[in-house]
Scaffold this motif. Structure first.
Motif, PDB file in Angstrom:
ATOM      1  N   ARG A  16       0.842  -1.190   0.000  1.00  0.00           N
ATOM      2  CA  ARG A  16       0.000   0.000   0.000  1.00  0.00           C
ATOM      3  C   ARG A  16       0.880   1.243   0.000  1.00  0.00           C
ATOM      4  O   ARG A  16       1.947   1.260   0.618  1.00  0.00           O
ATOM      5  CB  ARG A  16      -0.890   0.041   1.240  1.00  0.00           C
ATOM      6  N   SER A  17       0.418   2.295  -0.671  1.00  0.00           N
ATOM      7  CA  SER A  17       1.165   3.551  -0.664  1.00  0.00           C
ATOM      8  C   SER A  17       0.663   4.502   0.413  1.00  0.00           C
ATOM      9  O   SER A  17       1.281   5.521   0.680  1.00  0.00           O
ATOM     10  CB  SER A  17       1.044   4.237  -2.031  1.00  0.00           C
ATOM     11  N   ASP A  18      -0.471   4.169   1.036  1.00  0.00           N
ATOM     12  CA  ASP A  18      -1.120   5.035   2.024  1.00  0.00           C
ATOM     13  C   ASP A  18      -1.439   6.409   1.432  1.00  0.00           C
ATOM     14  O   ASP A  18      -1.449   7.415   2.142  1.00  0.00           O
ATOM     15  CB  ASP A  18      -0.262   5.189   3.289  1.00  0.00           C
ATOM     16  N   SER A  19      -1.678   6.443   0.137  1.00  0.00           N
ATOM     17  CA  SER A  19      -2.072   7.697  -0.516  1.00  0.00           C
ATOM     18  C   SER A  19      -3.320   7.455  -1.355  1.00  0.00           C
ATOM     19  O   SER A  19      -3.498   6.392  -1.940  1.00  0.00           O
ATOM     20  CB  SER A  19      -0.944   8.244  -1.390  1.00  0.00           C
ATOM     21  N   VAL A  20      -4.176   8.462  -1.385  1.00  0.00           N
ATOM     22  CA  VAL A  20      -5.425   8.400  -2.143  1.00  0.00           C
ATOM     23  C   VAL A  20      -5.433   9.551  -3.138  1.00  0.00           C
ATOM     24  O   VAL A  20      -5.158  10.705  -2.768  1.00  0.00           O
ATOM     25  CB  VAL A  20      -6.653   8.495  -1.208  1.00  0.00           C
ATOM     26  N   GLY A  21      -5.723   9.255  -4.379  1.00  0.00           N
ATOM     27  CA  GLY A  21      -5.799  10.297  -5.393  1.00  0.00           C
ATOM     28  C   GLY A  21      -7.142  11.000  -5.376  1.00  0.00           C
ATOM     29  O   GLY A  21      -8.178  10.379  -5.135  1.00  0.00           O
ATOM     30  N   ILE A  22      -7.118  12.297  -5.591  1.00  0.00           N
ATOM     31  CA  ILE A  22      -8.342  13.092  -5.707  1.00  0.00           C
ATOM     32  C   ILE A  22      -8.317  13.815  -7.049  1.00  0.00           C
ATOM     33  O   ILE A  22      -7.357  14.537  -7.358  1.00  0.00           O
ATOM     34  CB  ILE A  22      -8.479  14.127  -4.579  1.00  0.00           C
ATOM     35  N   LEU A  23      -9.347  13.595  -7.834  1.00  0.00           N
ATOM     36  CA  LEU A  23      -9.485  14.297  -9.111  1.00  0.00           C
ATOM     37  C   LEU A  23     -10.722  15.170  -9.050  1.00  0.00           C
ATOM     38  O   LEU A  23     -11.828  14.675  -8.815  1.00  0.00           O
ATOM     39  CB  LEU A  23      -9.615  13.296 -10.264  1.00  0.00           C
ATOM     40  N   VAL A  24     -10.542  16.476  -9.215  1.00  0.00           N
ATOM     41  CA  VAL A  24     -11.659  17.419  -9.213  1.00  0.00           C
ATOM     42  C   VAL A  24     -11.641  18.214 -10.508  1.00  0.00           C
ATOM     43  O   VAL A  24     -10.646  18.220 -11.240  1.00  0.00           O
ATOM     44  CB  VAL A  24     -11.598  18.377  -7.999  1.00  0.00           C
TER      45      VAL A  24
ATOM     46  N   HIS B 195      -2.514  10.076   3.073  1.00  0.00           N
ATOM     47  CA  HIS B 195      -2.249  11.346   2.391  1.00  0.00           C
ATOM     48  C   HIS B 195      -2.981  11.388   1.057  1.00  0.00           C
ATOM     49  O   HIS B 195      -3.404  10.349   0.534  1.00  0.00           O
ATOM     50  CB  HIS B 195      -0.746  11.529   2.181  1.00  0.00           C
ATOM     51  N   VAL B 196      -3.120  12.589   0.519  1.00  0.00           N
ATOM     52  CA  VAL B 196      -3.833  12.754  -0.746  1.00  0.00           C
ATOM     53  C   VAL B 196      -2.909  13.333  -1.808  1.00  0.00           C
ATOM     54  O   VAL B 196      -1.978  14.086  -1.507  1.00  0.00           O
ATOM     55  CB  VAL B 196      -5.082  13.644  -0.599  1.00  0.00           C
ATOM     56  N   ILE B 197      -3.170  12.961  -3.037  1.00  0.00           N
ATOM     57  CA  ILE B 197      -2.528  13.541  -4.213  1.00  0.00           C
ATOM     58  C   ILE B 197      -3.651  14.107  -5.070  1.00  0.00           C
ATOM     59  O   ILE B 197      -4.588  13.386  -5.418  1.00  0.00           O
ATOM     60  CB  ILE B 197      -1.731  12.491  -4.999  1.00  0.00           C
ATOM     61  N   ILE B 198      -3.571  15.393  -5.396  1.00  0.00           N
ATOM     62  CA  ILE B 198      -4.683  16.088  -6.052  1.00  0.00           C
ATOM     63  C   ILE B 198      -4.299  16.518  -7.465  1.00  0.00           C
ATOM     64  O   ILE B 198      -3.208  17.036  -7.698  1.00  0.00           O
ATOM     65  CB  ILE B 198      -5.110  17.324  -5.231  1.00  0.00           C
ATOM     66  N   THR B 199      -5.228  16.305  -8.392  1.00  0.00           N
ATOM     67  CA  THR B 199      -5.060  16.824  -9.751  1.00  0.00           C
ATOM     68  C   THR B 199      -6.433  17.236 -10.284  1.00  0.00           C
ATOM     69  O   THR B 199      -7.446  17.023  -9.629  1.00  0.00           O
ATOM     70  CB  THR B 199      -4.384  15.790 -10.674  1.00  0.00           C
ATOM     71  N   THR B 200      -6.450  17.852 -11.467  1.00  0.00           N
ATOM     72  CA  THR B 200      -7.691  18.396 -12.021  1.00  0.00           C
ATOM     73  C   THR B 200      -8.002  17.804 -13.385  1.00  0.00           C
ATOM     74  O   THR B 200      -7.111  17.353 -14.109  1.00  0.00           O
ATOM     75  CB  THR B 200      -7.611  19.931 -12.160  1.00  0.00           C
TER      76      THR B 200
ATOM     77  N   PHE C 144      -2.638   9.626 -14.365  1.00  0.00           N
ATOM     78  CA  PHE C 144      -1.581  10.194 -13.523  1.00  0.00           C
ATOM     79  C   PHE C 144      -1.659   9.633 -12.106  1.00  0.00           C
ATOM     80  O   PHE C 144      -0.642   9.221 -11.534  1.00  0.00           O
ATOM     81  CB  PHE C 144      -1.704  11.722 -13.496  1.00  0.00           C
ATOM     82  N   LEU C 145      -2.864   9.593 -11.534  1.00  0.00           N
ATOM     83  CA  LEU C 145      -3.027   9.112 -10.160  1.00  0.00           C
ATOM     84  C   LEU C 145      -2.766   7.612 -10.059  1.00  0.00           C
ATOM     85  O   LEU C 145      -2.171   7.150  -9.083  1.00  0.00           O
ATOM     86  CB  LEU C 145      -4.429   9.452  -9.661  1.00  0.00           C
TER      87      LEU C 145
END
Length: 334
Positions: free
Chosen positions: A58-66, A91-96, A110-111
């Motif tokens: 697991r990377s313990d990261s969640v992607g967020i796309l908005v 943690h979160v990684i955010i992109t649009t 990307f995510l």
């Protein structure tokens, strides 16, 4: 620097057991857990994100796309998601995606490429079929403010049709019959469903939907000002204006005041979303509550429950809107 392998050897347990301790897995007995913690302390080992990822897959990261980063709507959404995940040590990684099909697909790729354990996506341009197919891969996709029947268990959505119905009903209850409507872009499901609710409210009250009092905006202030300008230029008679979101309502209200309207006496206005600035407009804006912060929290809880196996989390998948009554609607005089 000590390694996870040295911790495993000193504690006399497997790498998988060390992983479970590092990830607070309840399957490890207290005695075994203490042996691992003692070994970590003796070796001065401090697990980092990379070590956890190697140990747990697991990377313990969640992607967020908005769709966008600007504006209060997406800010409230992301804040709800991030706060819940951060509390859980993620943690979160955010992109649009900018509501464009190729950019949304690029954001998702990307995510996935960043090895996110899951993706929470507010997507509007990609098809249901694309999302369904994507969920067959190793990275689960959870949807915000969108409902796809085949993925119902992975959707956190608002009943937008009901919201549109409540908005127009609130206007009609004050005696208004000549009602203008500024919609959001109709390729967006929330915008088209709000329009359906608007039309249902009109029909139930014997009011014919008037194409001359209909304008498709852009969900931004410019859409509200452009819509009201269009209606005024066409010399259409109307006493109330329903806007499909608060940003367009604020643009329409500003344009109305600049052109001699007294609000709400000359024009009643209702918005949708209940973003933070709605209570600071003049007059304060009557609107439909879209609890996007709570929905963001719920999306994060859904990921924690399904991806990270957190127990005892109650999940609410469909939220209901409600009317927030303020000062921007007056009784009709006709």
């Amino acid at each position: 620097m000590a390694t996870i392998y040295e911790v495993s050897k000193l504690a006399g347990v497997s790498l998988a057991t060390v992983s479970r301790v590092m990830n607070n897995n309840a399957k490890v007995s207290d005695k075994t857990k203490q042996k691992v913690l003692d070994a970590m302390n003796e070796l001065g080992y401090r697990p980092n994100a990379t070590a956890r990822s190697l140990a747990s897959n697991r990377s313990d990261s969640v992607g967020i796309l908005v769709s966008e980063l600007h504006g209060p709507f997406f800010g409230q959404m992301m804040a709800g998601i991030e706060s819940e995940l951060r509390t859980a040590g993620k943690h979160v990684i955010i992109t649009t995606g900018h509501s464009e099909e190729e950019k949304e697909k690029d954001g998702i790729e990307f995510l996935i490429g960043r090895n996110c354990d899951a993706i929470i996506a507010h997507v509007e341009a990609v098809s249901d079929e694309y999302i369904v197919e994507l969920n067959k891969g190793k990275t689960p996709i959870y949807l915000m403010s969108r409902f796809v029947e085949e993925l119902a268990d992975k959707c956190i959505s608002l009943d937008n049709e009901l919201g549109g119905y409540l908005a127009t009903s609130a206007i009609i209850e004050q005696g208004h019959k000549d009602i203008a409507y500024i919609a959001g872009p109709q390729f967006k499901a929330d915008a088209s469903n709000r329009l359906l609710g608007h039309k249902r409210a009109l029909a139930e009250n014997g009011i014919v939907f008037n194409e001359d009092l209909f304008f498709i905006g852009d969900f931004k202030e410019t859409g509200g000002s452009s819509g009201l300008k269009h209606f005024i230029k066409q010399k259409h008679t109307f006493s109330a204006l329903v806007c499909a979101n608060d940003e367009m309502a604020s643009g329409a209200m500003k344009y109305a005041r600049e052109h001699g309207y007294t609000l709400p006496d000359d024009l009643s206005v209702i918005g949708f979303d209940n973003v933070i600035f709605a209570n600071y407009l003049y007059p304060t804006l009557t609107t439909i509550d879209n609890p996007v912060n709570q929905m963001g929290v719920m999306a994060a809880k859904l990921v924690l429950k399904e991806v990270y196996q957190r127990k005892k989390l109650e999940i609410k998948r469909v939220f209901e809107p409600s009317v927030i009554t303020r000062d921007s609607i007056a009784l009709a005089t006709n």
